[in-house]
Write an enzyme that holds these catalytic residues in place. Structure first.
Site, PDB file in Angstrom:
ATOM      1  N   TRP A 133      26.219  -8.718 -15.114  1.00  0.00           N
ATOM      2  CA  TRP A 133      26.427  -6.874 -16.138  1.00  0.00           C
ATOM      3  C   TRP A 133      26.321  -5.545 -15.200  1.00  0.00           C
ATOM      4  O   TRP A 133      27.748  -4.882 -15.412  1.00  0.00           O
ATOM      5  CB  TRP A 133      25.449  -7.032 -16.997  1.00  0.00           C
ATOM      6  N   TYR A 137      30.305  -3.430 -14.844  1.00  0.00           N
ATOM      7  CA  TYR A 137      30.266  -2.254 -15.068  1.00  0.00           C
ATOM      8  C   TYR A 137      30.698  -0.948 -14.183  1.00  0.00           C
ATOM      9  O   TYR A 137      31.079  -0.719 -14.051  1.00  0.00           O
ATOM     10  CB  TYR A 137      29.307  -2.035 -15.602  1.00  0.00           C
ATOM     11  N   ASP A 153      27.392  -7.909 -21.658  1.00  0.00           N
ATOM     12  CA  ASP A 153      27.744  -6.737 -22.692  1.00  0.00           C
ATOM     13  C   ASP A 153      26.781  -6.737 -23.969  1.00  0.00           C
ATOM     14  O   ASP A 153      28.200  -7.447 -24.747  1.00  0.00           O
ATOM     15  CB  ASP A 153      28.097  -5.561 -22.679  1.00  0.00           C
TER      16      ASP A 153
END
Length: 199
Positions: A133, A137, A153
């Site tokens: 994640w 990101y 997410d």
């Protein structure tokens, strides 16, 4: 626009663009600070970090502030050896920020686009405490990778499920293959649409 999960959002939310970041290192640190805490908690931690290790803003040699901004975000070399636990960070998260800072300070990792997205992501994942994640990101926001997709997410998963798509990360990864090479834009559509549904 024909996709059964995001097609209606493409029409309803035209022109969405990936939000970038002024400084990739700062964004990376903020992403780590935001792991497993609320946005408010992450903002508080970021404020403490900047107040302790950032450079005060000055004008003509005098301290100055612009609105609530009184410091410049610290350089990577400054954070690489700092004891970050003193601002309320768990040791593991402090170690992750230190490892990111050391990688950036040494030139092993950069956010200037010199590394291909897959290599930058692999280098991020090699750092302790950075999972898929966080790496995706950062790739999305700091590196502008249009295909980065943080499938784990919770907001993406909930928005997908609300549109008849899968709620689990594995199912969302499979679904997202149809959105390549623009999965980051699909993520932004899902986040934006999901946020609007909460309000």
């Amino acid at each position: 626009g024909q996709d059964p999960v995001i097609g209606a959002d493409v029409e309803r939310l035209p022109g969405l663009r990936l939000p970038g970041a002024w400084d990739g290192f700062e964004l990376g640190v903020r992403a780590i600070l935001g792991q497993q805490v609320t946005v408010k908690g992450a903002t508080t931690l970021a404020g403490r970090l900047v107040a302790r290790w950032g450079e005060p803003l000055t004008l003509n040699g005098r301290p100055t502030a612009c609105g609530g901004l009184g410091h410049v975000f610290p350089e990577a070399a400054r954070l690489a050896d700092a004891d970050l636990t003193g601002i309320g960070l768990p040791r593991a998260r402090a170690a992750t920020i230190s490892a990111l800072a050391a990688a950036v300070a040494s030139g092993e990792l950069s956010f200037d686009g010199a590394l291909p997205p897959d290599e930058a992501r692999a280098r991020l994942l090699a750092l302790p405490g950075i999972g898929a994640w966080t790496a995706d990101y950062i790739a999305m926001r700091a590196l502008g990778d249009p295909d980065a997709f943080p499938a784990g997410d919770l907001g993406l998963r909930k928005a997908s499920a609300a549109r008849g798509g899968p709620i689990d990360a594995k199912g969302l990864v499979e679904l997202s293959q149809a959105w390549r090479p623009w999965r980051a834009y699909a993520a932004l559509l899902l986040w934006t649409a999901g946020k609007g549904e909460k309000e």
